[in-house]
Motif scaffolding. Structure first.
Motif, PDB file in Angstrom:
ATOM      1  N   MET A  55       0.835  -1.209   0.000  1.00  0.00           N
ATOM      2  CA  MET A  55       0.000   0.000   0.000  1.00  0.00           C
ATOM      3  C   MET A  55       0.867   1.255   0.000  1.00  0.00           C
ATOM      4  O   MET A  55       0.598   2.222  -0.714  1.00  0.00           O
ATOM      5  CB  MET A  55      -0.899   0.012   1.234  1.00  0.00           C
ATOM      6  CG  MET A  55      -2.004  -1.018   1.169  1.00  0.00           C
ATOM      7  SD  MET A  55      -3.249  -0.715   2.444  1.00  0.00           S
ATOM      8  CE  MET A  55      -2.681  -1.774   3.713  1.00  0.00           C
ATOM      9  N   VAL A  56       1.906   1.224   0.817  1.00  0.00           N
ATOM     10  CA  VAL A  56       2.768   2.402   0.948  1.00  0.00           C
ATOM     11  C   VAL A  56       3.488   2.675  -0.377  1.00  0.00           C
ATOM     12  O   VAL A  56       3.542   3.805  -0.856  1.00  0.00           O
ATOM     13  CB  VAL A  56       3.756   2.213   2.125  1.00  0.00           C
ATOM     14  CG1 VAL A  56       4.844   3.272   2.105  1.00  0.00           C
ATOM     15  CG2 VAL A  56       2.995   2.251   3.447  1.00  0.00           C
ATOM     16  N   ALA A  57       3.993   1.603  -0.975  1.00  0.00           N
ATOM     17  CA  ALA A  57       4.711   1.782  -2.250  1.00  0.00           C
ATOM     18  C   ALA A  57       3.766   2.352  -3.306  1.00  0.00           C
ATOM     19  O   ALA A  57       4.147   3.206  -4.115  1.00  0.00           O
ATOM     20  CB  ALA A  57       5.278   0.440  -2.719  1.00  0.00           C
ATOM     21  N   ASP A  58       2.513   1.889  -3.275  1.00  0.00           N
ATOM     22  CA  ASP A  58       1.519   2.351  -4.242  1.00  0.00           C
ATOM     23  C   ASP A  58       1.306   3.862  -4.114  1.00  0.00           C
ATOM     24  O   ASP A  58       1.304   4.579  -5.117  1.00  0.00           O
ATOM     25  CB  ASP A  58       0.210   1.588  -3.979  1.00  0.00           C
ATOM     26  CG  ASP A  58      -0.857   1.934  -5.002  1.00  0.00           C
ATOM     27  OD1 ASP A  58      -0.487   2.154  -6.171  1.00  0.00           O
ATOM     28  OD2 ASP A  58      -2.047   1.980  -4.626  1.00  0.00           O
ATOM     29  N   TYR A  59       1.136   4.349  -2.878  1.00  0.00           N
ATOM     30  CA  TYR A  59       0.876   5.778  -2.718  1.00  0.00           C
ATOM     31  C   TYR A  59       2.132   6.635  -2.892  1.00  0.00           C
ATOM     32  O   TYR A  59       2.046   7.774  -3.325  1.00  0.00           O
ATOM     33  CB  TYR A  59       0.167   6.070  -1.388  1.00  0.00           C
ATOM     34  CG  TYR A  59      -1.325   5.927  -1.599  1.00  0.00           C
ATOM     35  CD1 TYR A  59      -2.039   6.939  -2.218  1.00  0.00           C
ATOM     36  CD2 TYR A  59      -1.978   4.747  -1.279  1.00  0.00           C
ATOM     37  CE1 TYR A  59      -3.385   6.810  -2.473  1.00  0.00           C
ATOM     38  CE2 TYR A  59      -3.330   4.596  -1.534  1.00  0.00           C
ATOM     39  CZ  TYR A  59      -4.027   5.629  -2.133  1.00  0.00           C
ATOM     40  OH  TYR A  59      -5.355   5.486  -2.395  1.00  0.00           O
ATOM     41  N   ILE A  60       3.285   6.078  -2.594  1.00  0.00           N
ATOM     42  CA  ILE A  60       4.525   6.819  -2.861  1.00  0.00           C
ATOM     43  C   ILE A  60       4.626   7.053  -4.369  1.00  0.00           C
ATOM     44  O   ILE A  60       4.970   8.141  -4.828  1.00  0.00           O
ATOM     45  CB  ILE A  60       5.755   6.038  -2.338  1.00  0.00           C
ATOM     46  CG1 ILE A  60       5.798   6.145  -0.818  1.00  0.00           C
ATOM     47  CG2 ILE A  60       7.037   6.568  -2.970  1.00  0.00           C
ATOM     48  CD1 ILE A  60       6.943   5.410  -0.168  1.00  0.00           C
ATOM     49  N   ARG A  61       4.236   6.050  -5.124  1.00  0.00           N
ATOM     50  CA  ARG A  61       4.290   6.183  -6.576  1.00  0.00           C
ATOM     51  C   ARG A  61       3.201   7.141  -7.071  1.00  0.00           C
ATOM     52  O   ARG A  61       3.466   8.066  -7.829  1.00  0.00           O
ATOM     53  CB  ARG A  61       4.115   4.804  -7.228  1.00  0.00           C
ATOM     54  CG  ARG A  61       4.223   4.794  -8.747  1.00  0.00           C
ATOM     55  CD  ARG A  61       4.013   3.390  -9.316  1.00  0.00           C
ATOM     56  NE  ARG A  61       2.776   2.752  -8.849  1.00  0.00           N
ATOM     57  CZ  ARG A  61       1.559   3.103  -9.243  1.00  0.00           C
ATOM     58  NH1 ARG A  61       1.390   4.056 -10.126  1.00  0.00           N
ATOM     59  NH2 ARG A  61       0.487   2.484  -8.744  1.00  0.00           N
ATOM     60  N   ARG A  62       1.971   6.945  -6.584  1.00  0.00           N
ATOM     61  CA  ARG A  62       0.862   7.743  -7.114  1.00  0.00           C
ATOM     62  C   ARG A  62       0.973   9.217  -6.777  1.00  0.00           C
ATOM     63  O   ARG A  62       0.595  10.072  -7.570  1.00  0.00           O
ATOM     64  CB  ARG A  62      -0.468   7.191  -6.606  1.00  0.00           C
ATOM     65  CG  ARG A  62      -0.814   5.911  -7.340  1.00  0.00           C
ATOM     66  CD  ARG A  62      -1.897   5.159  -6.644  1.00  0.00           C
ATOM     67  NE  ARG A  62      -3.199   5.797  -6.807  1.00  0.00           N
ATOM     68  CZ  ARG A  62      -4.328   5.239  -6.385  1.00  0.00           C
ATOM     69  NH1 ARG A  62      -4.293   4.081  -5.800  1.00  0.00           N
ATOM     70  NH2 ARG A  62      -5.469   5.860  -6.552  1.00  0.00           N
ATOM     71  N   LEU A  63       1.465   9.537  -5.588  1.00  0.00           N
ATOM     72  CA  LEU A  63       1.579  10.938  -5.195  1.00  0.00           C
ATOM     73  C   LEU A  63       2.992  11.475  -5.425  1.00  0.00           C
ATOM     74  O   LEU A  63       3.287  12.616  -5.113  1.00  0.00           O
ATOM     75  CB  LEU A  63       1.189  11.117  -3.724  1.00  0.00           C
ATOM     76  CG  LEU A  63      -0.241  10.733  -3.363  1.00  0.00           C
ATOM     77  CD1 LEU A  63      -0.486  10.902  -1.872  1.00  0.00           C
ATOM     78  CD2 LEU A  63      -1.243  11.571  -4.142  1.00  0.00           C
TER      79      LEU A  63
END
Ligand SMILES: Nc1ncnc2c1ncn2[C@@H]1O[C@H](COP(=O)(O)OP(=O)(O)OP(=O)(O)O)[C@@H](O)[C@H]1O
Ligand SMILES: [Mg+2]
Length: 503
Positions: A376-384
Motif C-alpha cells: 500500500m505504501v509503495a503504491d501511494y509513494i508512486r501515485r503521489l
C-alpha cells in the motif's frame, strides 16, 4: 550589481541525500528574489544553511563582501539576516509586545519596563500600518497579523536580508496584497528579500529576480522579465507540464445515493447550522475567504468540535458524530490543513505515518501484515510522487510538500466512504498539483465522496460537481454543474452580505 549576500558552492549532505550540491545564490541590495523549485528541491535547506540553522558542508557566504558562517539563527540575525517561516516562529501565548521585545527588553533597575516596551512595540508596528493592542496575546490575532509581527521583529533585528519561506501559504488575497505592500517598502529601503512560494502568480507580481533549484542544484534564474512562466515551469520540473497534464479529463457528475447527509448541523460560535448532502462519487468544493468558516465546518462534521445542533446520516444510517473516533468508525476521513500540528509524527517513518489512520481503525491488536503495508505504501509513494529515499525515512526529514503528501496518503489509503480534504494542494509544487487532482478524481470515480476545502479556485472549479460558498460562518451560495466556474465562485465570495431576516 550591488550584492549584499553572495553564497557560492553551498553544499549540504544528509545521510543518504545530497540536499544541496554546490548551489549559488546572489542577492542584490533592494531586490525581491524568488527562490523556486519542486517539493524537496532544497529551498528550505538552503535558507537554513544561510541562517545558521544547519551547518553547511561546503561553500562560502559573503555578506557585504565579508565571509560569514553563522552558527545559529540568532547569530545570523545579529549579522543582518532575518527569517520568517511559514509557521510563525513566535510564542503564541506571549503578548505581541513581549514577542517583539523578546531578548532585548528595555530594562530599568534590572526589571523589564513594561510601559516603555509596549510603547516601543507599538511604534515598531506603526511602520507597518498595524494598529493593534500590543498587550494582547499574539494568538488573539490572525495568521496574517502574526506574520507581520514576525516580519517587524525580524527587520528590527536584521537590516540586510529578510527571508520569507512560504509566507503567503495561509493568507487570503487581501492579506497577500497587504504583505506585498510591506515587502515593496522594505525593498525600497534597500533590503534584499528572499521570497519562497509555490504560487507563481505571486512570484511574478512581487519578484525582481529568481533562482531555480532542482534536486539540490541551480538550474536557472535571472530577472523575472526574462523568464516566462513556461520556461520557469520547465526549469522547475525538468520536463514539460503540458505533457504531464495531457491525460486530464472531466468527470461525469456524481449522482449516486447520499453518502453523507447533515441536517441543521452546527455549533454555536463555530459554524451556523447548515444542511449538506454529499452523494456517492461526488466532489463538493467548499470555498470562501480565510475565516469564513470552512475549516470550522469540516471540524464540526468530523467531531473535532462536537456539534450542538442537528443530525447526521452516513451511508443511510443515523450517526452520532461526537468525536473523530466516531466519525472514522462511520467511514469518514479528514485530512487537515495544518500538517505540523494535526498530522505529522515527525520521528516516525514514511510507512508508519501512512499506516497510522488505517491501523487505528482496525485496532492495534490486529496489525496490518507487513507485506500488505509495503504494497500500500509503495503504491501511494508512486501515485503521489513522494520524494523519499526509502519508506522508513523519518517524515520530519522530508521537505514540507512531501510531508503533506504523506498525510494525504494516510487518509486516501483508508479508503473512507466520505473524505474531507482541507487544502490538499497547499505547499505542493506545480507538478504534483496535477497528480493530486488526478488521484482525487480517480477515487471519486471509484465511489468515494469528497468535501474539498481549497483556496485554489481554478482547481476547485475544475474538479467539483458542486461548490458551496461560505461567508461569516454560514453558507451563502451553492453552485452546481454548469454554474461552477472560477468567476462564479469569486462573485459569490465577493457578493455583498445579504440582510439577515428575523426568524
Ligand atoms: N533534517 C533532514 N534530514 C534529512 N534529510 C533532510 C532534512 N531536511 C531536508 N532533507 C532532505 O533534503 C532535501 C531538500 O529538502 P528541502 O526541505 O530543502 O526542500 P524544499 O525545496 O524546501 O521543498 P518544499 O517545497 O516541499 O518545502 C529533501 O530531499 C529532504 O528530504
Ligand atoms: Mg520547504
Amino acid at each position: 550589481m550591488d550584492a549584499v549576500l553572495e553564497a557560492r558552492g553551498i553544499t549540504k549532505l544528509f545521510p543518504g541525500t545530497v540536499a544541496l550540491d554546490a548551489v549559488d545564490l546572489v542577492l542584490a541590495r533592494g531586490e525581491v528574489h524568488a527562490l523556486l523549485g519542486e517539493n524537496g528541491a532544497g529551498k528550505s535547506t538552503l535558507i537554513k544553511c544561510l541562517t545558521g540553522a544547519y551547518a553547511r558542508d561546503g561553500g562560502t557566504v559573503l555578506l557585504d563582501g565579508r565571509p560569514v558562517a553563522p552558527r545559529s539563527t540568532a547569530d545570523a540575525q545579529a549579522l543582518g539576516i532575518g527569517t520568517v517561516y511559514q509557521e510563525v516562529n513566535l510564542l503564541a501565548n506571549l503578548t505581541v509586545a513581549e514577542n517583539l521585545m523578546l531578548g532585548r527588553e528595555p530594562r530599568r533597575l534590572g526589571l523589564t519596563n513594561r510601559r516603555s516596551a509596549c510603547r516601543e512595540a507599538a511604534r515598531m508596528l506603526a511602520d507597518y500600518d498595524l494598529d493593534i493592542d500590543v498587550t494582547r496575546p499574539l494568538d488573539a490575532y490572525s495568521v496574517a497579523v502574526q506574520q507581520i509581527v514576525a516580519i517587524a521583529r525580524a527587520v528590527s533585528l536584521s537590516d540586510k536580508v529578510l527571508i520569507l519561506d512560504e509566507p503567503t501559504a495561509s493568507l487570503d488575497a487581501a492579506e497577500v496584497e497587504r504583505l506585498f505592500g510591506i515587502v515593496r517598502r522594505l525593498r525600497d529601503r534597500g533590503l534584499a528579500i528572499v521570497f519562497i512560494s509555490h504560487f507563481l502568480d505571486q512570484v511574478y507580481a512581487i519578484s525582481d529576480r529568481l533562482t531555480v533549484l532542482r534536486n539540490g542544484r541551480n538550474v536557472g534564474g535571472g530577472p523575472v522579465t526574462e523568464v516566462d512562466r513556461l520556461a520557469l515551469i520547465n526549469m522547475m520540473l525538468g520536463h514539460d507540464l503540458a505533457q504531464a497534464e495531457s491525460g486530464h479529463r472531466t468527470r461525469a457528475p456524481g449522482n449516486g445515493p447520499p453518502a453523507a447527509q447533515f441536517h441543521d448541523f452546527g455549533r454555536r460560535g463555530r459554524v451556523e447550522p447548515f444542511d449538506l448532502t454529499v452523494r456517492k462519487g461526488e466532489i463538493v468544493g467548499l470555498a470562501g475567504l480565510l475565516g469564513s468558516g470552512r475549516t470550522e465546518m469540516a471540524e464540526v462534521i468530523f467531531g473535532i468540535d462536537g456539534h450542538d445542533s442537528g443530525t447526521a446520516e452516513v451511508s443511510g444510517t443515523a450517526r452520532r458524530l461526537d468525536s473523530p473516533r466516531a466519525a472514522i468508525r462511520a467511514g469518514m476521513g479528514f485530512c487537515p490543513e495544518d500538517r505540523k500540528t494535526d498530522g505529522i509524527v515527525a520521528d516516525l517513518g514514511v510507512r508508519e505515518n501512512m499506516m497510522l489512520a488505517l491501523q487505528a481503525r482496525r485496532g492495534w491488536t490486529r496489525p496490518v501484515a507487513r507485506r500488505e503495508q509495503d504494497r500500500m505504501v509503495a503504491d501511494y509513494i508512486r501515485r503521489l510522487d513522494v520524494r523519499t529515499p526509502h519508506v522508513e525515512k523519518p517524515v520530519g526529514e522530508l521537505s514540507g510538500g512531501n510531508q503533506q503528501k504523506v498525510i494525504l496518503a494516510r487518509w486516501l489509503l483508508m479508503n473512507p466512504g466520505f473524505l474531507i480534504l482541507d487544502e490538499p494542494t497547499r505547499g505542493i509544487d506545480v507538478g504534483a498539483h496535477a497528480e493530486i487532482i488526478r488521484v482525487i478524481e480517480e477515487l471519486c470515480d471509484r465511489g468515494m465522496s469528497l468535501l474539498v476545502i481549497s483556496s485554489e479556485l481554478d482547481e476547485l472549479a475544475t474538479y467539483s460537481d458542486r461548490v458551496i460558498v461560505m461567508r461569516d460562518r454560514r453558507q451563502v451560495a451553492e453552485l452546481a454543474g454548469a454554474e461552477v466556474s472560477t468567476g462564479a465562485i469569486v462573485s459569490a465570495i465577493a457578493a455583498a452580505p445579504q440582510q439577515r431576516t428575523a426568524p
